[in-house]
Design a protein around this motif. Structure first.
Motif, PDB file in Angstrom:
ATOM      1  N   ALA A  24       0.845  -1.201   0.000  1.00  0.00           N
ATOM      2  CA  ALA A  24       0.000   0.000   0.000  1.00  0.00           C
ATOM      3  C   ALA A  24       0.880   1.250   0.000  1.00  0.00           C
ATOM      4  CB  ALA A  24      -0.905   0.004   1.223  1.00  0.00           C
ATOM      5  N   GLY A  25       0.521   2.186  -0.885  1.00  0.00           N
ATOM      6  CA  GLY A  25       1.203   3.483  -0.874  1.00  0.00           C
ATOM      7  C   GLY A  25       0.317   4.570  -0.332  1.00  0.00           C
ATOM      8  N   ALA A  26      -0.946   4.234  -0.073  1.00  0.00           N
ATOM      9  CA  ALA A  26      -1.889   5.241   0.426  1.00  0.00           C
ATOM     10  C   ALA A  26      -2.920   4.571   1.323  1.00  0.00           C
ATOM     11  CB  ALA A  26      -2.607   5.906  -0.746  1.00  0.00           C
ATOM     12  N   LYS A  67     -13.423  -4.551  -3.773  1.00  0.00           N
ATOM     13  CA  LYS A  67     -12.423  -5.490  -4.314  1.00  0.00           C
ATOM     14  C   LYS A  67     -12.613  -5.727  -5.807  1.00  0.00           C
ATOM     15  CE  LYS A  67      -9.363  -7.596  -1.583  1.00  0.00           C
ATOM     16  NZ  LYS A  67      -7.993  -7.086  -1.751  1.00  0.00           N
ATOM     17  N   VAL A  68     -13.882  -5.743  -6.240  1.00  0.00           N
ATOM     18  CA  VAL A  68     -14.139  -5.942  -7.666  1.00  0.00           C
ATOM     19  C   VAL A  68     -13.644  -4.736  -8.466  1.00  0.00           C
ATOM     20  CG1 VAL A  68     -15.951  -6.184  -9.414  1.00  0.00           C
ATOM     21  CG2 VAL A  68     -16.071  -7.513  -7.284  1.00  0.00           C
ATOM     22  N   ARG A  69     -13.926  -3.534  -7.954  1.00  0.00           N
ATOM     23  CA  ARG A  69     -13.541  -2.327  -8.690  1.00  0.00           C
ATOM     24  C   ARG A  69     -12.069  -1.983  -8.536  1.00  0.00           C
ATOM     25  NH1 ARG A  69     -18.212   1.902  -9.016  1.00  0.00           N
ATOM     26  NH2 ARG A  69     -20.011   0.537  -9.123  1.00  0.00           N
ATOM     27  N   TRP A  70     -11.551  -2.223  -7.322  1.00  0.00           N
ATOM     28  CA  TRP A  70     -10.158  -1.871  -7.018  1.00  0.00           C
ATOM     29  C   TRP A  70      -9.512  -3.109  -6.380  1.00  0.00           C
ATOM     30  CZ3 TRP A  70     -14.287   1.426  -5.639  1.00  0.00           C
ATOM     31  CH2 TRP A  70     -14.348   2.644  -6.339  1.00  0.00           C
ATOM     32  N   PRO A  71      -9.074  -4.050  -7.204  1.00  0.00           N
ATOM     33  CA  PRO A  71      -8.678  -5.364  -6.684  1.00  0.00           C
ATOM     34  C   PRO A  71      -7.592  -5.332  -5.612  1.00  0.00           C
ATOM     35  CG  PRO A  71      -8.924  -5.444  -9.063  1.00  0.00           C
ATOM     36  CD  PRO A  71      -9.026  -3.997  -8.676  1.00  0.00           C
ATOM     37  N   GLU A  72      -6.772  -4.299  -5.600  1.00  0.00           N
ATOM     38  CA  GLU A  72      -5.698  -4.277  -4.609  1.00  0.00           C
ATOM     39  C   GLU A  72      -6.088  -3.548  -3.325  1.00  0.00           C
ATOM     40  OE1 GLU A  72      -1.584  -4.189  -6.786  1.00  0.00           O
ATOM     41  OE2 GLU A  72      -2.974  -2.893  -7.846  1.00  0.00           O
ATOM     42  N   ALA A  73      -7.316  -3.083  -3.258  1.00  0.00           N
ATOM     43  CA  ALA A  73      -7.736  -2.322  -2.079  1.00  0.00           C
ATOM     44  C   ALA A  73      -8.000  -3.227  -0.878  1.00  0.00           C
ATOM     45  CB  ALA A  73      -9.005  -1.529  -2.404  1.00  0.00           C
ATOM     46  N   ILE A  93     -13.969   4.701   8.151  1.00  0.00           N
ATOM     47  CA  ILE A  93     -13.691   3.855   6.976  1.00  0.00           C
ATOM     48  C   ILE A  93     -12.224   4.047   6.613  1.00  0.00           C
ATOM     49  CG2 ILE A  93     -14.226   3.386   4.545  1.00  0.00           C
ATOM     50  CD1 ILE A  93     -16.896   4.918   5.045  1.00  0.00           C
ATOM     51  N   ALA A  94     -11.481   2.963   6.556  1.00  0.00           N
ATOM     52  CA  ALA A  94     -10.085   3.027   6.109  1.00  0.00           C
ATOM     53  C   ALA A  94      -9.943   2.174   4.863  1.00  0.00           C
ATOM     54  CB  ALA A  94      -9.145   2.527   7.196  1.00  0.00           C
ATOM     55  N   VAL A  95      -9.280   2.730   3.854  1.00  0.00           N
ATOM     56  CA  VAL A  95      -9.004   1.989   2.617  1.00  0.00           C
ATOM     57  C   VAL A  95      -7.539   2.178   2.259  1.00  0.00           C
ATOM     58  CG1 VAL A  95      -9.523   1.725   0.155  1.00  0.00           C
ATOM     59  CG2 VAL A  95     -11.358   2.332   1.748  1.00  0.00           C
ATOM     60  N   SER A  96      -6.861   1.078   1.998  1.00  0.00           N
ATOM     61  CA  SER A  96      -5.488   1.176   1.487  1.00  0.00           C
ATOM     62  C   SER A  96      -5.435   0.642   0.067  1.00  0.00           C
ATOM     63  CB  SER A  96      -4.511   0.393   2.371  1.00  0.00           C
ATOM     64  OG  SER A  96      -4.692  -0.994   2.217  1.00  0.00           O
ATOM     65  N   THR A  97      -4.590   1.308  -0.738  1.00  0.00           N
ATOM     66  CA  THR A  97      -4.353   0.873  -2.128  1.00  0.00           C
ATOM     67  C   THR A  97      -2.904   1.231  -2.465  1.00  0.00           C
ATOM     68  OG1 THR A  97      -5.048   3.026  -2.970  1.00  0.00           O
ATOM     69  CG2 THR A  97      -6.735   1.312  -2.910  1.00  0.00           C
ATOM     70  N   ALA A 103      -7.419   5.023  -3.488  1.00  0.00           N
ATOM     71  CA  ALA A 103      -7.787   5.019  -2.063  1.00  0.00           C
ATOM     72  C   ALA A 103      -8.873   6.066  -1.781  1.00  0.00           C
ATOM     73  CB  ALA A 103      -6.558   5.255  -1.194  1.00  0.00           C
ATOM     74  N   TYR A 104      -8.720   7.249  -2.394  1.00  0.00           N
ATOM     75  CA  TYR A 104      -9.760   8.277  -2.228  1.00  0.00           C
ATOM     76  C   TYR A 104     -11.093   7.806  -2.823  1.00  0.00           C
ATOM     77  CZ  TYR A 104      -6.883  12.226  -0.602  1.00  0.00           C
ATOM     78  OH  TYR A 104      -6.100  13.072   0.132  1.00  0.00           O
ATOM     79  N   GLU A 105     -11.023   7.295  -4.045  1.00  0.00           N
ATOM     80  CA  GLU A 105     -12.277   6.929  -4.729  1.00  0.00           C
ATOM     81  C   GLU A 105     -12.988   5.775  -4.029  1.00  0.00           C
ATOM     82  OE1 GLU A 105     -11.693   6.236  -8.872  1.00  0.00           O
ATOM     83  OE2 GLU A 105     -11.155   8.328  -9.276  1.00  0.00           O
ATOM     84  N   ALA A 106     -12.218   4.785  -3.626  1.00  0.00           N
ATOM     85  CA  ALA A 106     -12.835   3.621  -2.988  1.00  0.00           C
ATOM     86  C   ALA A 106     -13.437   4.002  -1.642  1.00  0.00           C
ATOM     87  CB  ALA A 106     -11.797   2.513  -2.817  1.00  0.00           C
ATOM     88  N   ASN A 107     -12.791   4.902  -0.944  1.00  0.00           N
ATOM     89  CA  ASN A 107     -13.328   5.325   0.346  1.00  0.00           C
ATOM     90  C   ASN A 107     -14.642   6.074   0.157  1.00  0.00           C
ATOM     91  OD1 ASN A 107     -13.672   6.463   2.992  1.00  0.00           O
ATOM     92  ND2 ASN A 107     -11.543   5.912   3.362  1.00  0.00           N
ATOM     93  N   ARG A 108     -14.692   6.936  -0.832  1.00  0.00           N
ATOM     94  CA  ARG A 108     -15.929   7.670  -1.142  1.00  0.00           C
ATOM     95  C   ARG A 108     -17.057   6.696  -1.519  1.00  0.00           C
ATOM     96  NH1 ARG A 108     -17.523  12.969  -2.761  1.00  0.00           N
ATOM     97  NH2 ARG A 108     -19.775  12.822  -2.850  1.00  0.00           N
TER      98      ARG A 108
END
Lengths: 154, 77
Positions: A24-26, A67-73, A93-97, A103-108
């Motif tokens: 994860a970088g973010a 996970k489907v949209r951002w597989p590495e999240a 809510i915490a999301v790492s990517t 990370a911003y988009e998936a969290n939103r």
């Protein structure tokens, strides 16, 4: 468990720790808090009630959708239930990517889906009454009488 | 028997958290009609329904042992 309801105050760091990973970088963290004024009306406190087993399932479903949209999240969500005072934390809510934009988009995405499919309800207790908030647009509401402490579930 | 769970304003209106009802073979729509008549619940046509913790539509047929939850518009977050 990455998807939880909590009767106790949420420890933000605990939610973040669940999504830490070497690639994860973010990590983005969303913290939803209880505000005092809604359209000029003053909230004294509020109460969140949940259909608990289904709410946890639906939080996990949101994680699976991410996970489907951002597989590495990696996603972790904790929502508070019970009585909350002004400024208390209602949800974390915490999301790492690997990269920040995802990370911003998936969290939103996660918070918007919570407001659509997770069976959690907010009852606002105002100076002059109380209302179950019907939805986030507040196009549906259910006003009743004066605030009463006996209405509060823990 | 079908177990019916009520939340938020539906719980306040009915004064009940859960109701058991003979509804084997009923559709969700039939159950809603029965609940409106017997428990003075208003506005069930606008609430979502979950059967065994998954969202279901009005045509879903219920079986003994099912848990139905009426889910008013949610407001978490």
């Amino acid at each position: 468990m990455n998807y939880n309801l909590s009767k106790e105050p949420i420890v933000i760091q605990d939610v973040i720790d669940k999504v830490v990973k070497r690639n994860a970088g973010a990590i983005t963290t969303f913290i939803g808090t209880v505000r005092e004024l809604t359209k000029g009306k003053k909230t004294l406190f509020l109460v969140y009630e949940a259909y608990e087993p289904m709410a946890i399932k639906k939080l996990a479903q949101i994680g699976a959708e991410i996970k489907v949209r951002w597989p590495e999240a990696e996603t972790a969500i904790t929502h508070r239930v019970g009585k909350l005072d002004i400024t208390d934390i209602a949800v974390v809510i915490a999301v790492s990517t690997p990269h920040r934009n995802d990370a911003y988009e998936a969290n939103r995405y996660a918070i918007e889906r919570i407001k659509e499919i997770v069976p959690i309800w907010k009852k606002e207790h105002w100076e002059d009454g109380e209302t179950w908030i019907g939805n986030q647009l507040e196009t549906v509401s259910y006003p009743t009488g004066k605030p009463k402490e006996v209405d509060i579930h823990d | 028997m079908i177990k019916v769970l009520l939340f938020a304003q539906l719980r306040d209106e009915s004064g009940k958290e859960a109701i058991s009802i003979e509804g084997n073979g009923w559709s969700v729509a039939e159950l809603k009609g029965k609940m409106e008549a017997e428990y003075q619940l208003g506005g069930l046509e606008t609430v979502m329904t979950a059967v065994n913790e998954e969202f279901a539509d009005d045509n879903t047929i219920l079986s003994d042992g099912d848990t139905v939850a009426f889910i008013p518009p949610v407001s978490g977050g």
